[in-house]
Write an enzyme that holds these catalytic residues in place. Sequence first.
Site, short mmCIF file in Angstrom:
data_model
loop_
_atom_site.label_atom_id
_atom_site.label_comp_id
_atom_site.label_asym_id
_atom_site.label_seq_id
_atom_site.Cartn_x
_atom_site.Cartn_y
_atom_site.Cartn_z
CD GLU A 156 6.27 -0.69 4.01
OE1 GLU A 156 5.24 -1.07 4.58
OE2 GLU A 156 6.51 0.52 3.80
N GLY A 195 3.13 2.99 8.81
CA GLY A 195 3.18 1.89 9.79
C GLY A 195 4.59 1.64 10.31
N GLY A 226 0.84 -1.19 0.00
CA GLY A 226 0.00 0.00 0.00
C GLY A 226 0.87 1.24 0.00
C1 5RP Z 1 3.56 0.93 6.20
C2 5RP Z 1 3.18 1.52 4.89
C3 5RP Z 1 1.81 1.29 4.40
O1 5RP Z 1 1.84 0.82 3.10
C4 5RP Z 1 1.07 2.59 4.43
O2 5RP Z 1 1.15 3.16 5.72
C5 5RP Z 1 -0.41 2.42 4.02
O3 5RP Z 1 -1.08 1.72 5.02
P1 5RP Z 1 -2.61 1.35 4.93
O4 5RP Z 1 -2.75 0.31 3.88
O5 5RP Z 1 -2.92 0.85 6.33
O6 5RP Z 1 -3.40 2.60 4.61
O7 5RP Z 1 3.95 2.17 4.21
O8 5RP Z 1 4.89 1.27 6.56
#
Ligand code: 5RP
Length: 223
Positions: free
Chosen positions: A104, A98, A83
């Site tokens: 990532e 997150g 995401g």
């Molecule tokens: C985590 C990320 C996630 O991809 C981003 O925060 C999006 O999160 P969500 O799908 O809960 O909206 O980079 O480090």
Amino acid sequence: MKSRDTLKMAAAKAALSFVPDRQYIGIGSGSTVDIFIQELAKSGKPVAGCVPASDSTRDGLLKAGLKIVDLGTGYPLGFYFDGADEINSEGVMIKGGGGALTREKIIAASSETFICMVDESKVVDSLGHFPLAVEVIAMATKHVSAEIKKMGGQPTERQNFETDNGNIILDIEGLDLTKASKVESDINNIAGIVSNGLFSFCRCSQAIIGTEGGVDFKVFQKN
Ligand code: 5RP
């Protein structure tokens, strides 16, 4: 009006069609990815194994009955599914809401194709309304904060948070991200930085966007 979770679900379901049979794939982190994992498990697609970008994703994959492999086993990966917190019209993203940005980015860099699954609220004209996460080795906090301020940013240490790598996160507001690649490089050059949540060098190959009117697919040029 559809909820954001409904739009995330639509994007995650549409992403399943990109999952290759009997190959290793990379899996990011966050609530959209959690939905993707559930849908992947339900689909019964024959995935050889998944490289998870966070401890929480690893736990989710195991719970869903999917096989985990490390990046050494899977490298290089054909596809990475994740995401984003923001994505612009060039496929450049802010990630790290997150706190899993470092792993990532490692997996994104190790993958041929990055499929980004988002709800339409994440699509922006200009990046930077969402704070930019920077993973920092704790002893460098003061130095990194001072250097970020020189660049025009306002850092705030994320409270009660430790990354899966044992580091802290600074959330930065106020930076001009128009020249995203330059900012990404400049931040990476500060001593004590592990990585930052700007994904301009590892921009996505394709975005799958859940919208009120259905699912949109956007393909981006490789940089
Ligand atoms: C985590 C990320 C996630 O991809 C981003 O925060 C999006 O999160 P969500 O799908 O809960 O909206 O980079 O480090």
